[in-house]
Design an enzyme around this catalytic site. Structure first.
Site, short mmCIF file in Angstrom:
data_model
loop_
_atom_site.label_atom_id
_atom_site.label_comp_id
_atom_site.label_asym_id
_atom_site.label_seq_id
_atom_site.Cartn_x
_atom_site.Cartn_y
_atom_site.Cartn_z
N MET A 30 0.85 -1.20 0.00
CA MET A 30 0.00 0.00 0.00
C MET A 30 0.88 1.25 0.00
O MET A 30 0.42 2.34 0.34
CB MET A 30 -0.94 -0.01 1.21
CG MET A 30 -1.91 -1.19 1.15
SD MET A 30 -3.46 -0.91 2.01
CE MET A 30 -2.88 -0.70 3.66
N ALA A 32 4.13 3.99 0.86
CA ALA A 32 4.89 4.53 2.00
C ALA A 32 5.96 3.49 2.36
O ALA A 32 6.04 3.00 3.49
CB ALA A 32 3.98 4.86 3.18
N HIS A 34 9.16 1.17 3.13
CA HIS A 34 10.22 1.20 4.14
C HIS A 34 11.03 -0.08 4.02
O HIS A 34 10.78 -0.90 3.12
CB HIS A 34 9.62 1.38 5.54
CG HIS A 34 8.51 0.40 5.85
ND1 HIS A 34 8.73 -0.94 6.01
CD2 HIS A 34 7.17 0.57 5.99
CE1 HIS A 34 7.59 -1.55 6.28
NE2 HIS A 34 6.61 -0.65 6.25
N GLY A 36 10.99 -2.78 5.58
CA GLY A 36 10.20 -4.02 5.63
C GLY A 36 9.77 -4.43 4.23
O GLY A 36 9.92 -5.58 3.81
N HIS A 37 9.24 -3.46 3.47
CA HIS A 37 8.85 -3.73 2.08
C HIS A 37 10.09 -4.14 1.26
O HIS A 37 10.03 -5.04 0.42
CB HIS A 37 8.23 -2.50 1.43
CG HIS A 37 6.96 -2.02 2.07
ND1 HIS A 37 6.86 -0.83 2.74
CD2 HIS A 37 5.72 -2.59 2.12
CE1 HIS A 37 5.62 -0.66 3.19
NE2 HIS A 37 4.91 -1.72 2.83
N GLY A 147 4.71 -10.24 4.46
CA GLY A 147 5.50 -10.10 5.67
C GLY A 147 4.87 -10.80 6.87
O GLY A 147 3.64 -10.79 7.04
N LYS A 149 5.05 -9.69 9.69
CA LYS A 149 4.54 -8.64 10.59
C LYS A 149 3.01 -8.71 10.62
O LYS A 149 2.39 -8.51 11.65
CB LYS A 149 5.00 -7.28 10.09
CG LYS A 149 4.70 -6.22 11.08
CD LYS A 149 4.46 -4.91 10.43
CE LYS A 149 3.43 -4.18 11.21
NZ LYS A 149 2.43 -3.61 10.35
N ASP A 150 2.43 -9.03 9.48
CA ASP A 150 0.97 -9.22 9.39
C ASP A 150 0.72 -10.73 9.29
O ASP A 150 0.32 -11.23 8.24
CB ASP A 150 0.44 -8.48 8.16
CG ASP A 150 0.78 -7.01 8.21
OD1 ASP A 150 0.12 -6.28 8.95
OD2 ASP A 150 1.73 -6.58 7.53
N GLN A 153 -2.68 -12.11 8.33
CA GLN A 153 -2.93 -11.84 6.91
C GLN A 153 -2.18 -12.86 6.04
O GLN A 153 -2.74 -13.42 5.09
CB GLN A 153 -2.46 -10.42 6.60
CG GLN A 153 -2.40 -10.08 5.14
CD GLN A 153 -1.99 -8.63 4.92
OE1 GLN A 153 -2.79 -7.74 5.13
NE2 GLN A 153 -0.77 -8.39 4.50
P1 AMP Z 1 1.49 -2.85 3.50
O1 AMP Z 1 2.06 -1.85 2.52
O2 AMP Z 1 1.53 -2.39 4.91
O3 AMP Z 1 0.17 -3.41 3.06
O4 AMP Z 1 2.50 -4.09 3.46
C1 AMP Z 1 2.82 -4.75 2.27
C2 AMP Z 1 3.57 -6.01 2.63
O5 AMP Z 1 4.75 -5.69 3.36
C3 AMP Z 1 2.75 -6.96 3.52
O6 AMP Z 1 2.97 -8.29 3.10
C4 AMP Z 1 3.32 -6.70 4.88
O7 AMP Z 1 3.19 -7.80 5.77
C5 AMP Z 1 4.77 -6.45 4.54
N1 AMP Z 1 5.43 -5.71 5.62
C6 AMP Z 1 5.02 -4.53 6.16
N2 AMP Z 1 5.84 -4.18 7.17
C7 AMP Z 1 6.76 -5.16 7.29
C8 AMP Z 1 7.87 -5.39 8.16
N3 AMP Z 1 8.20 -4.54 9.13
N4 AMP Z 1 8.61 -6.51 7.98
C9 AMP Z 1 8.29 -7.39 7.01
N5 AMP Z 1 7.26 -7.23 6.16
C10 AMP Z 1 6.50 -6.14 6.29
#
Ligand code: AMP
Length: 270
Positions: A30, A32, A34, A36-37, A147, A149-150, A153
């Site tokens: 989504m 933004a 970082h 993690g992505h 990730g 982290k979720d 999900q």
């Molecule tokens: P989002 O943009 O928050 O929807 O996340 C996109 C993907 O990045 C999802 O699969 C999340 O689980 C993963 N993600 C977000 N934050 C982290 C993190 N800190 N470590 C690992 N994966 C992450």
């Protein structure tokens, strides 16, 4: 790096890649972006010939309109990050194309999606599963990366892929954290510097030898509002608000237990 904002242009590109028999990895996000992505992208780049990243802030998974409107959006800097990471393709879909049916068709799971985050965010996982199914169908990737982290999900997506016989392999990537232990998240952008420091307590306490009730008490004393804190499937899960920002995290119980053992041995040494 090629950027696609129309689905049919991406689909044409995907068709051409098939002829060459190249492996494609997919990272839905989504935005933004970082570290993690980036960990997801790097794993995909290692394991595939090309990587596709999508950025789509999916409105159907937001149960709270304020959370949707305040969700950080920073496309320009995201594109720079994607360029520097060396991904091949970026998909920037429009709501009208993704939801041409106006969300008439949706994926509903009626067990795991009702627990943990699902118990507090009505319809959240319907939105997540629906958009991820659409994106997986569009990407037609060999592997897709999510990730830990979720974690809830990830489990739901992996089970959906299995039960709908999708041919994309669903891969998990460990949580990437700030130096102080805070799980990286786009929502961390909404915290002040001081709150970011405070938020690192979540991870430290999750791994401590304290009981769940004691952890909750410590967090509440520091001004967190704990939504849930529980153990399930050999993991500890938490969702807590710091001000208006909702933070989630989880650790395997084996990790928590390892810390407990270290703490115990330090106590006996003293
Ligand atoms: P989002 O943009 O928050 O929807 O996340 C996109 C993907 O990045 C999802 O699969 C999340 O689980 C993963 N993600 C977000 N934050 C982290 C993190 N800190 N470590 C690992 N994966 C992450």
């Amino acid at each position: 790096m090629q950027i696609f904002d129309r689905l049919c242009d991406w689909q044409k590109q995907r068709q051409q890649m098939r002829v060459k028999n190249l492996f494609l990895g997919f990272v839905p996000t989504m935005g933004a972006l970082h570290a993690g992505h980036q960990a997801l992208m790097e794993k995909s780049q290692k394991e595939n010939d090309h990587t596709l990243v999508s950025i789509f802030v999916n409105p159907t998974q937001f149960n709270n309109p304020k959370d949707l409107s305040s969700y950080p959006r920073q496309l320009e800097s995201d594109l720079k990050i994607l360029e520097n990471t060396g991904v091949s393709y970026v998909l920037l879909p429009q709501y009208e194309e993704i939801y041409a049916d106006n969300y008439r068709f949706r994926v509903c799971e009626n067990s795991l999606s009702q627990k943990l985050c699902g118990a507090y965010r009505e319809g959240h996982f319907d939105g997540v599963l629906t958009v991820v199914l659409k994106l997986l169908q569009l990407a037609q990737a060999d592997r897709a990366y999510f990730g830990e982290k979720d974690f809830q999900q990830y489990l739901l997506i992996s089970q959906m892929a299995q039960n709908f016989f999708l041919s994309t392999e669903i891969c998990a990537v460990p949580t990437v954290r700030e130096a102080n232990g805070l799980a990286m998240s786009s929502r961390n952008n909404l915290l002040t510097q001081e709150e970011r420091q405070k938020a690192s307590m979540i991870y430290k306490l999750l791994q401590s030898s304290l009981s769940l009730a004691e952890i909750q008490r410590e967090l509440e004393q520091e001004g967190f509002q704990v939504e849930y804190l529980t153990e399930w499937n050999e993991r500890r899960f938490i969702a807590a608000y710091l001000g208006s920002v909702r933070l989630i995290d989880n650790v395997p119980l084996s990790q928590a237990m390892a810390y407990i053992e270290v703490e115990k041995s330090m106590e006996t040494e003293q």
